[in-house]
Scaffold this motif. Structure first.
Motif, mmCIF file in Angstrom:
data_model
loop_
_atom_site.group_PDB
_atom_site.id
_atom_site.type_symbol
_atom_site.label_atom_id
_atom_site.label_comp_id
_atom_site.label_asym_id
_atom_site.label_seq_id
_atom_site.Cartn_x
_atom_site.Cartn_y
_atom_site.Cartn_z
ATOM 1 N N ALA A 256 0.840 -1.189 0.000
ATOM 2 C CA ALA A 256 0.000 0.000 0.000
ATOM 3 C C ALA A 256 0.881 1.246 0.000
ATOM 4 O O ALA A 256 1.983 1.256 0.548
ATOM 5 C CB ALA A 256 -0.909 -0.007 1.231
ATOM 6 N N GLY A 257 0.379 2.299 -0.651
ATOM 7 C CA GLY A 257 1.140 3.528 -0.732
ATOM 8 C C GLY A 257 2.116 3.565 -1.883
ATOM 9 O O GLY A 257 2.996 4.429 -1.926
ATOM 10 N N PRO A 271 1.484 8.808 -4.001
ATOM 11 C CA PRO A 271 0.536 8.326 -2.984
ATOM 12 C C PRO A 271 0.169 9.418 -1.974
ATOM 13 O O PRO A 271 1.008 10.262 -1.615
ATOM 14 C CB PRO A 271 1.301 7.177 -2.322
ATOM 15 N N ARG A 319 -8.382 -1.957 -5.212
ATOM 16 C CA ARG A 319 -7.431 -0.896 -4.862
ATOM 17 C C ARG A 319 -7.613 0.359 -5.708
ATOM 18 O O ARG A 319 -7.346 1.465 -5.233
ATOM 19 C CB ARG A 319 -5.999 -1.417 -5.017
ATOM 20 N N GLU A 400 -8.060 2.591 -2.259
ATOM 21 C CA GLU A 400 -6.746 3.180 -2.004
ATOM 22 C C GLU A 400 -6.469 4.306 -2.999
ATOM 23 O O GLU A 400 -5.914 5.348 -2.634
ATOM 24 C CB GLU A 400 -5.670 2.096 -2.126
ATOM 25 N N ARG A 430 -5.146 10.074 1.325
ATOM 26 C CA ARG A 430 -5.320 8.975 0.374
ATOM 27 C C ARG A 430 -5.149 9.500 -1.047
ATOM 28 O O ARG A 430 -5.321 10.689 -1.314
ATOM 29 C CB ARG A 430 -6.696 8.326 0.556
#
Length: 482
Positions: A256-257, A271, A319, A400, A430
């Motif tokens: 993530a990110g 991100p 995502r 995400e 986000r």
């Protein structure tokens, strides 16, 4: 019981076939719309599936008719070889006779099916644009088009009726003639002393019984003909391959990110930031959004160190969510339309998303509020109302990475300013990508990317680009001085 199971076979097969076509159309996505119209898909599910299901109705009864025919033929052969051969050879002759009617019937049914599909497509397209038609006074022109098309369907139906009525009559006439011939030959055999009167009565009973399997056989020919016509149209839809498919060997998801990079245009989505993409040609920015969400077969986009085509579609769709420019709503309860995944733990979360999208007025206009049932495609709402409801739905997905294509193009400037402010706050921390040329939205972005000829030509904040890039000023102000 036979009738009950025959109908059950027909309905179950028809509904399962309709589900197969519907699910395939859903999986195929935009590929279906590129090959066939919406009305054609509707006609395939509602009409062709029922026709194809008829083959499953007649299969069991047809098998029983064949067994009955063979048993009676054996009994007749054991009593009289001559009469047994008449029965064995007579039935194929009857079937071949019906075949002379089947071929033109099948061709005309196919032509009728195509006309029905075109009429359904015309009706579906008109219903989708009914508000526009009324606005420009186009109802009369539509009526004339629909009238002309429906008359073509009527003429095609009349063309089908001639061979169809001939086949229906033959289903009664030919077996009847066959029974008369068998009885007449049996009577001559009694007079000649080859069989006695008791055998003749038995032969007559068997011949009369044969009317049932013979009619079933003729019905089987008719239903299988209809099923073949429907099945061909279903295969046309099922042959459409999805534009985007699952990878054979999906790679592990990046952490993530991770940054989202479109190598073709040079766009880098950092991100946790609100990134806006501006382009003088809307199709250029739309193409970037399509690639970022892997909604097309184009390659060249990475999430972290992984190419999107290497990742599982299920994980990717979770995502990265792309909310396209044309807002689409389905019929049903508003709550379910806004949160089809059931991710919102309470109505409070749904109301918060509506507040960010500035759609409270839409909700207040509905007496039943979230329990209200909305029309197909949300036709009872204006374009701006649909756009704000779709934005709320995208926010409730809580992905995400959220990609929004012109999310405020149909709202007024005051509403647009509130949406831009609330969207930034709601998605703080986000990754959010907005494709727009609205200065009210661009001014709220952490980073703005200018696209020309499909490539990144300038980057910075909205105010920085206004001062340093004449091309950016032209795009944002649309050539007007501010």
């Amino acid at each position: 019981m036979r009738h009950r199971f025959a109908v059950q076979n027909w309905l179950r097969a028809s509904f399962l076939l309709a589900q197969v076509v519907g699910h395939h159309a859903a999986r195929s996505g935009t590929a279906v719309r590129q090959r066939v119209s919406t009305g054609e898909v509707v006609a395939t599910v509602s009409n062709d599936a029922m026709r194809a299901g008829g083959a499953f109705d007649i299969t069991a009864r047809g098998a029983g008719a064949v067994v009955s025919y063979v048993v009676v033929a054996v009994i007749l052969l054991s009593s009289s070889v001559f009469l047994g051969l008449v029965v064995l050879l007579g039935v194929p002759v009857l079937v071949l006779t019906l075949g002379a009617v089947i071929r033109p019937l099948q061709a005309r049914q196919r032509a009728q099916r195509e006309e029905v599909g075109r009429l359904t497509a015309l009706g579906a397209d008109t219903a989708a644009g009914l508000r526009v038609l009324r606005g420009i006074g186009g109802e009369h022109a539509f009526f004339e088009r629909y009238h002309a098309r429906s008359q073509r369907v009527r003429r095609a139906g009349v063309d089908v009726a001639v061979p169809q009525s001939t086949l229906d009559a033959a289903q009664v006439l030919l077996p009847g003639i066959f029974v008369v011939i068998v009885t007449w030959l049996g009577a001559r055999s009694v007079l000649a002393g080859r069989i006695d009167a008791g055998d003749l009565v038995a032969f007559y009973g068997y011949a009369a019984f044969l009317v049932i399997p013979l009619r079933t056989g003729a019905e089987a020919v008719d239903k299988i003909t209809r099923a073949l016509v429907g099945a061909r149209r279903m295969v046309d839809v099922l042959e459409i391959e999805p534009v985007v498919t699952e990878p054979k060997d999906a790679q592990p998801d990046p952490p993530a990110g991770s940054a989202l990079v479109d190598e073709r245009s040079g766009v880098v989505v950092e991100p946790g930031l609100l990134t806006c993409i501006a382009a003088a040609v809307p199709d250029e920015s739309t193409a970037i959004a399509t690639r970022l969400g892997r909604l097309s077969a184009e390659r060249g986009v990475r999430l972290g160190d992984r190419a999107l085509e290497e990742l599982s579609l299920t994980a990717l769709r979770r995502r990265i969510v792309v909310s396209e420019q044309e807002p689409i709503l389905f019929s049903g309860e508003l709550r379910g339309q806004l949160d089809p995944w059931g991710r919102a733990v309470s109505d409070t979360v749904v109301l918060q998303a509506l507040a960010v999208a500035n759609a409270e007025d839409v909700l207040d206009a509905l007496p039943e509020r979230l329990d209200a049932t909305i029309d197909e495609r949300g036709r009872s709402f204006s374009g701006g109302q649909r756009q704000r409801l779709v934005l709320a739905r995208a926010l409730l997905a809580d992905p995400e990475i959220l990609v929004l294509v012109e999310p405020t193009s149909a709202v007024d400037a005051h509403t647009e300013a509130r949406i831009a402010r609330d969207l930034r706050e709601a998605r703080a921390g986000r990754t959010t990508v907005v494709l727009t040329t609205s200065p009210l939205v661009l001014d709220r972005a952490d980073r703005v990317v200018l696209i020309e000829a499909g490539k990144v030509v300038a980057e910075g904040t909205h105010r920085e680009l206004l001062g340093s890039s004449p091309a950016y000023r032209d795009v944002v102000t649309r050539g007007e001085e501010t």
